[in-house]
Design an enzyme around this catalytic site. Structure first.
Site, PDB file in Angstrom:
ATOM      1  CD  GLU A 113      -3.127  -0.926   2.093  1.00 19.07           C
ATOM      2  OE1 GLU A 113      -3.221   0.148   2.730  1.00 19.07           O
ATOM      3  OE2 GLU A 113      -3.946  -1.856   2.219  1.00 19.07           O
ATOM      4  CD  GLU A 180      -9.265  -0.981  -2.207  1.00 17.11           C
ATOM      5  OE1 GLU A 180     -10.202  -1.330  -1.470  1.00 17.11           O
ATOM      6  OE2 GLU A 180      -8.080  -1.323  -2.019  1.00 17.11           O
TER       7      GLU A 180
END
Length: 270
Positions: A113, A180
């Site tokens: 991430e 995302e």
């Protein structure tokens, strides 16, 4: 088995399919279906470990599940999702944690991430032989910062930050990029800008591939996000099977004669 180079070459050529898996039986089914990439996601915290977020997931948790998945996978590329605070705090520790997934658990790559703090780290990992899948947009490990899971990149300034980070991670050597929960037109812009493939989740159809949590895809989750699609109803099948089992035991229908045997040599004992 596709390599990270094979996956990069698929950008704009063939839609990439990616699903999560957390155990050997699921990985085997997903692999046999021809999915290109299996992500051992830190979403295991929500789906399998009973947590409300991904934050409690540890390096040991991910390693255990990566090993189970990799042992059951023959064809798909296995990617280990690095959990909260396992990377980005100290470079040496980050590299050791990520390298463990390849060295001990047989993953082919890791997913980070990402933010400004992971650009140099991505470059170092790639130089050391650890392929990196970057992840931008909604990064669930920042749930406490976001106050939930809101869509990201919804104004020009925020969109430009994501686009700039996408370029920087590509330049640092990332072989692909998960996007995302961002606007579909932003995802289309990023996909057009990059040479590496983008893999979307809640990011629209213009990405080079798509990823879902397997529990959502097969209908095992009681709840799924609005951008997911349930392609089956495994939860209903499991509920029905368990109800039938309980009824059969309680009624005496199970076990039946065919489920057991008698040893003739024991007859004289009874």
């Amino acid at each position: 088995m596709p390599t990270v180079r094979d996956l990069t070459a698929m950008a704009g050529e063939k839609p990439i399919t990616m699903l999560t898996a957390y155990d050997a039986p699921t990985a085997e089914l997903v692999d046999e279906a021809g999915v290109d990439v299996i992500l051992v996601g830190d979403s295991v915290g929500n789906t399998s470990l009973g947590h409300e977020s991904t934050l409690p997931v540890t390096v040991d948790d991910i390693a255990r599940h990566v090993g189970a998945v990799s042992r059951a996978t023959d064809n798909a590329l296995v990617v280990a999702d690095m959990p909260f605070l396992s990377v980005g705090v100290d470079d040496a520790e980050s590299i050791e944690n990520a390298g463990r997934m390849l060295k001990e658990e047989n993953a082919e790559a890791v997913k980070l991430e990402c933010g400004p703090h992971t650009v140099d780290l991505t470059e170092k990992m790639v130089q050391l032989g650890i392929p990196v899948m970057a992840h931008l947009g909604l990064t669930p490990q920042h749930v406490n910062h976001y106050g939930g899971y809101p869509r990201q990149g919804t104004d020009r300034e925020a969109a430009d930050r994501i686009l700039d980070l996408a370029r920087e991670h590509e330049a640092a050597g990332a072989f692909s990029l998960v996007l995302e929960h961002i606007p579909s037109n932003l995802a289309a812009e990023i996909t057009a800008e990059l040479d590496i493939p983008t893999i979307g989740i809640g990011a629209g159809p213009a990405c080079d591939g798509q990823v879902l949590v397997v529990d959502d895809a097969i209908g095992l989750s009681e709840w799924s996000p609005s951008f997911a699609e349930q392609f089956g109803s495994v939860r209903e099948e499991m509920e029905s099977a368990v109800d039938d089992y309980v009824s059969a035991v309680e009624s005496g229908a199970f076990p039946a004669d065919e489920h057991s045997h008698e040893a003739e040599d024991l007859d004289e004992l009874y």
